[in-house]
Scaffold this motif. Sequence first.
Motif, PDB file in Angstrom:
ATOM      1  N   LEU A   1       0.822  -1.204   0.000  1.00 34.98           N
ATOM      2  CA  LEU A   1       0.000   0.000   0.000  1.00 34.98           C
ATOM      3  C   LEU A   1       0.866   1.269   0.000  1.00 34.98           C
ATOM      4  CD1 LEU A   1      -3.321   0.484   0.985  1.00 34.98           C
ATOM      5  CD2 LEU A   1      -1.988   1.745   2.628  1.00 34.98           C
ATOM      6  N   ASP A   2       0.650   2.127  -0.978  1.00 36.54           N
ATOM      7  CA  ASP A   2       1.313   3.433  -1.044  1.00 36.54           C
ATOM      8  C   ASP A   2       0.272   4.513  -0.829  1.00 36.54           C
ATOM      9  OD1 ASP A   2       3.979   2.722  -1.707  1.00 36.54           O
ATOM     10  OD2 ASP A   2       3.334   2.288  -3.763  1.00 36.54           O
ATOM     11  N   LEU A   3       0.539   5.408   0.111  1.00 35.16           N
ATOM     12  CA  LEU A   3      -0.424   6.482   0.370  1.00 35.16           C
ATOM     13  C   LEU A   3       0.314   7.685   0.930  1.00 35.16           C
ATOM     14  CD1 LEU A   3      -3.398   7.380   0.562  1.00 35.16           C
ATOM     15  CD2 LEU A   3      -3.502   6.323   2.813  1.00 35.16           C
ATOM     16  N   ALA A   4       0.034   8.862   0.370  1.00 36.14           N
ATOM     17  CA  ALA A   4       0.659  10.091   0.862  1.00 36.14           C
ATOM     18  C   ALA A   4      -0.439  11.053   1.279  1.00 36.14           C
ATOM     19  CB  ALA A   4       1.513  10.710  -0.234  1.00 36.14           C
ATOM     20  N   ILE A   5      -0.341  11.541   2.504  1.00 31.70           N
ATOM     21  CA  ILE A   5      -1.376  12.426   3.047  1.00 31.70           C
ATOM     22  C   ILE A   5      -0.728  13.743   3.471  1.00 31.70           C
ATOM     23  CG2 ILE A   5      -2.979  12.705   4.998  1.00 31.70           C
ATOM     24  CD1 ILE A   5      -3.573   9.719   4.734  1.00 31.70           C
ATOM     25  N   GLY A   6      -1.341  14.851   3.072  1.00 34.95           N
ATOM     26  CA  GLY A   6      -0.781  16.168   3.375  1.00 34.95           C
ATOM     27  C   GLY A   6      -1.176  16.640   4.762  1.00 34.95           C
ATOM     28  N   LYS A   7      -0.419  17.584   5.290  1.00 38.72           N
ATOM     29  CA  LYS A   7      -0.713  18.130   6.613  1.00 38.72           C
ATOM     30  C   LYS A   7      -2.072  18.829   6.590  1.00 38.72           C
ATOM     31  CE  LYS A   7       1.327  20.416  10.446  1.00 38.72           C
ATOM     32  NZ  LYS A   7       2.273  21.236  11.055  1.00 38.72           N
ATOM     33  N   GLY A   8      -2.903  18.539   7.597  1.00 33.98           N
ATOM     34  CA  GLY A   8      -4.193  19.197   7.702  1.00 33.98           C
ATOM     35  C   GLY A   8      -5.287  18.586   6.834  1.00 33.98           C
ATOM     36  N   GLU A   9      -4.968  17.504   6.152  1.00 32.71           N
ATOM     37  CA  GLU A   9      -5.996  16.867   5.306  1.00 32.71           C
ATOM     38  C   GLU A   9      -6.978  16.046   6.152  1.00 32.71           C
ATOM     39  OE1 GLU A   9      -5.767  15.296   0.985  1.00 32.71           O
ATOM     40  OE2 GLU A   9      -3.893  14.751   1.957  1.00 32.71           O
ATOM     41  N   LEU A  10      -8.194  15.957   5.661  1.00 29.68           N
ATOM     42  CA  LEU A  10      -9.200  15.066   6.246  1.00 29.68           C
ATOM     43  C   LEU A  10      -9.468  13.979   5.211  1.00 29.68           C
ATOM     44  CD1 LEU A  10     -11.352  14.202   8.254  1.00 29.68           C
ATOM     45  CD2 LEU A  10     -12.757  16.108   7.552  1.00 29.68           C
ATOM     46  N   VAL A  11      -8.967  12.792   5.506  1.00 29.67           N
ATOM     47  CA  VAL A  11      -8.982  11.706   4.523  1.00 29.67           C
ATOM     48  C   VAL A  11      -9.882  10.576   4.999  1.00 29.67           C
ATOM     49  CG1 VAL A  11      -7.532   9.928   3.454  1.00 29.67           C
ATOM     50  CG2 VAL A  11      -6.674  12.254   3.655  1.00 29.67           C
ATOM     51  N   ALA A  12     -10.676  10.044   4.100  1.00 31.13           N
ATOM     52  CA  ALA A  12     -11.522   8.895   4.435  1.00 31.13           C
ATOM     53  C   ALA A  12     -10.949   7.632   3.818  1.00 31.13           C
ATOM     54  CB  ALA A  12     -12.938   9.118   3.907  1.00 31.13           C
ATOM     55  N   LEU A  13     -10.867   6.571   4.604  1.00 31.31           N
ATOM     56  CA  LEU A  13     -10.601   5.242   4.048  1.00 31.31           C
ATOM     57  C   LEU A  13     -11.959   4.582   3.890  1.00 31.31           C
ATOM     58  CD1 LEU A  13      -7.587   3.802   6.123  1.00 31.31           C
ATOM     59  CD2 LEU A  13      -7.542   5.237   4.086  1.00 31.31           C
ATOM     60  N   LEU A  14     -12.336   4.331   2.648  1.00 27.49           N
ATOM     61  CA  LEU A  14     -13.680   3.830   2.343  1.00 27.49           C
ATOM     62  C   LEU A  14     -13.579   2.463   1.678  1.00 27.49           C
ATOM     63  CD1 LEU A  14     -16.789   4.436   1.849  1.00 27.49           C
ATOM     64  CD2 LEU A  14     -16.088   5.429  -0.335  1.00 27.49           C
ATOM     65  N   GLY A  15     -14.404   1.540   2.109  1.00 25.19           N
ATOM     66  CA  GLY A  15     -14.384   0.238   1.441  1.00 25.19           C
ATOM     67  C   GLY A  15     -15.254  -0.752   2.177  1.00 25.19           C
ATOM     68  N   PRO A  16     -15.528  -1.878   1.533  1.00 24.97           N
ATOM     69  CA  PRO A  16     -16.402  -2.881   2.149  1.00 24.97           C
ATOM     70  C   PRO A  16     -15.712  -3.586   3.303  1.00 24.97           C
ATOM     71  CG  PRO A  16     -15.503  -3.709   0.093  1.00 24.97           C
ATOM     72  CD  PRO A  16     -15.035  -2.296   0.220  1.00 24.97           C
ATOM     73  N   SER A  17     -16.494  -4.298   4.077  1.00 25.76           N
ATOM     74  CA  SER A  17     -15.984  -5.037   5.227  1.00 25.76           C
ATOM     75  C   SER A  17     -14.839  -5.964   4.803  1.00 25.76           C
ATOM     76  CB  SER A  17     -17.130  -5.847   5.832  1.00 25.76           C
ATOM     77  OG  SER A  17     -16.676  -6.487   6.980  1.00 25.76           O
ATOM     78  N   GLY A  18     -13.766  -5.924   5.554  1.00 20.64           N
ATOM     79  CA  GLY A  18     -12.655  -6.841   5.305  1.00 20.64           C
ATOM     80  C   GLY A  18     -11.629  -6.352   4.295  1.00 20.64           C
ATOM     81  N   CYS A  19     -11.776  -5.121   3.787  1.00 25.27           N
ATOM     82  CA  CYS A  19     -10.852  -4.655   2.747  1.00 25.27           C
ATOM     83  C   CYS A  19      -9.516  -4.188   3.308  1.00 25.27           C
ATOM     84  CB  CYS A  19     -11.494  -3.550   1.900  1.00 25.27           C
ATOM     85  SG  CYS A  19     -11.691  -1.991   2.783  1.00 25.27           S
ATOM     86  N   GLY A  20      -9.443  -4.025   4.628  1.00 30.23           N
ATOM     87  CA  GLY A  20      -8.149  -3.676   5.229  1.00 30.23           C
ATOM     88  C   GLY A  20      -8.071  -2.282   5.829  1.00 30.23           C
ATOM     89  N   LYS A  21      -9.221  -1.628   5.981  1.00 29.75           N
ATOM     90  CA  LYS A  21      -9.236  -0.256   6.506  1.00 29.75           C
ATOM     91  C   LYS A  21      -8.694  -0.192   7.935  1.00 29.75           C
ATOM     92  CE  LYS A  21     -13.743   0.066   6.107  1.00 29.75           C
ATOM     93  NZ  LYS A  21     -14.163  -1.252   5.620  1.00 29.75           N
ATOM     94  N   THR A  22      -9.293  -1.014   8.801  1.00 30.19           N
ATOM     95  CA  THR A  22      -8.895  -0.994  10.211  1.00 30.19           C
ATOM     96  C   THR A  22      -7.449  -1.441  10.372  1.00 30.19           C
ATOM     97  OG1 THR A  22     -11.158  -1.410  10.879  1.00 30.19           O
ATOM     98  CG2 THR A  22      -9.474  -1.899  12.505  1.00 30.19           C
ATOM     99  N   THR A  23      -7.047  -2.423   9.598  1.00 31.12           N
ATOM    100  CA  THR A  23      -5.673  -2.916   9.662  1.00 31.12           C
ATOM    101  C   THR A  23      -4.692  -1.797   9.320  1.00 31.12           C
ATOM    102  OG1 THR A  23      -6.446  -5.118   9.059  1.00 31.12           O
ATOM    103  CG2 THR A  23      -4.105  -4.674   8.735  1.00 31.12           C
ATOM    104  N   THR A  24      -5.018  -1.012   8.292  1.00 28.05           N
ATOM    105  CA  THR A  24      -4.166   0.116   7.903  1.00 28.05           C
ATOM    106  C   THR A  24      -4.074   1.130   9.039  1.00 28.05           C
ATOM    107  OG1 THR A  24      -4.830  -0.209   5.608  1.00 28.05           O
ATOM    108  CG2 THR A  24      -3.842   1.916   6.147  1.00 28.05           C
ATOM    109  N   MET A  25      -5.219   1.419   9.665  1.00 30.85           N
ATOM    110  CA  MET A  25      -5.233   2.358  10.782  1.00 30.85           C
ATOM    111  C   MET A  25      -4.381   1.840  11.946  1.00 30.85           C
ATOM    112  SD  MET A  25      -7.293   4.935  10.146  1.00 30.85           S
ATOM    113  CE  MET A  25      -8.742   5.524  10.971  1.00 30.85           C
TER     114      MET A  25
END
Length: 341
Positions: free
Chosen positions: A24-48
């Motif tokens: 997984l490659d992801l770049a987030i800027g300072k002050g951004e409000l980013v949503a991780l969106l996806g169906p159950s089991g796609c890896g959102k919580t694991t990434t967090m």
Amino acid sequence: MSDAYLQLDKLTLAYGDTVAVRDLDLAIGKGELVALLGPSGCGKTTTMRAIAGLLTPAAGRIRLDGADITRVSANKRAVGLVFQSYALFPHLTVYENVAFGLRLKRISGADLDARVGAGLKSVGLSAFAGRKPAELSGGQQQRVALARSMVMEPKVLLLDEPLSNLDARLRLEMRAELQRVQKETGVTMIFVTHDQVEALALADRIVVMLNGGIEQIGTPEEIYNNPASAFVADFVGFENVFALKDGKLATPNGPVGLSGPAPEATAGLAWRPGMVKLGSGAFQGTVRGTSFAGNTREYLLDTPLGPIKAEIDAGLPPHEIGSPLAFDLPVAGAANLKRFG
Ligand SMILES: Nc1ncnc2c1ncn2[C@@H]1O[C@H](COP(=O)(O)OP(=O)(O)OP(=O)(O)O)[C@@H](O)[C@H]1O
């Protein structure tokens, strides 16, 4: 993005032999409000969990504010975490709940009081400092959890399904509250949701995840109007999604020619129900079902392309179930999908 505030580089996350997130490659800027969106089991919580330091990556790196934090322990990362269950201490007052982390950092006296006071004020709970969590509504408890994280002045605040335990009205309220707190404090926030409406409404940028990878990253407008893949299109409400093969729509009944020239370098085309033209056009269907939806009326058509979902202004004369109905899928208005499947 080299000036990213938070950067995930080729992150692979596993539970034993089960790989939950890959490369997984992801770049987030300072002050951004980013949503991780996806169906159950796609890896959102694991990434967090990996960003929070609760899960050590099997491979890859995490950088925050210029430093490599891949191996830094959770409590030294300046990453805050708000869970979907607020996990407040039931025996402590609102004040003490918010003060808890600060006390652990040996902050006391006037400094503590000022920071807790500011935290409670920022979420509109100054008057509730002396209450216990059980004496608060779900939304208020959620705001205490938010204040408790915010007073620690995290570099990044992670929120896992922050609104899912709230009823519809409170959810709307908390949405606005989250947005306000984020804009006022400028804290970088990432929140997990499986609700596309929530992601579209709240986020500056949406990361759509599927099967442990990223399907698409974009602004809400980009994701809503220009989904990159069939999955994203389907997820954000394009109900009529077709692969394009040799310039024709691939349908359950075989290839069907388009009513206009096929766009080049497109793997599929998708139409929202409201983009389907009813009453005239190159195709013929039969009305199988219709339902009133306030401003619009929805139609389900049986057609040679398979079922088609359409939607027109409720003020227009209705079409009876069983009646034939011509329609068009205007190529010019369709979303061009770069990937299919
Ligand atoms: N503790 C664990 N042990 C083994 N596998 C796990 C564990 N936690 C999650 N997984 C697996 O990892 C994958 C990703 O799970 P994850 O919780 O990150 O998904 P999610 O997108 O947050 O889903 P949800 O919306 O349901 O919370 C899933 O296949 C899940 O079964």
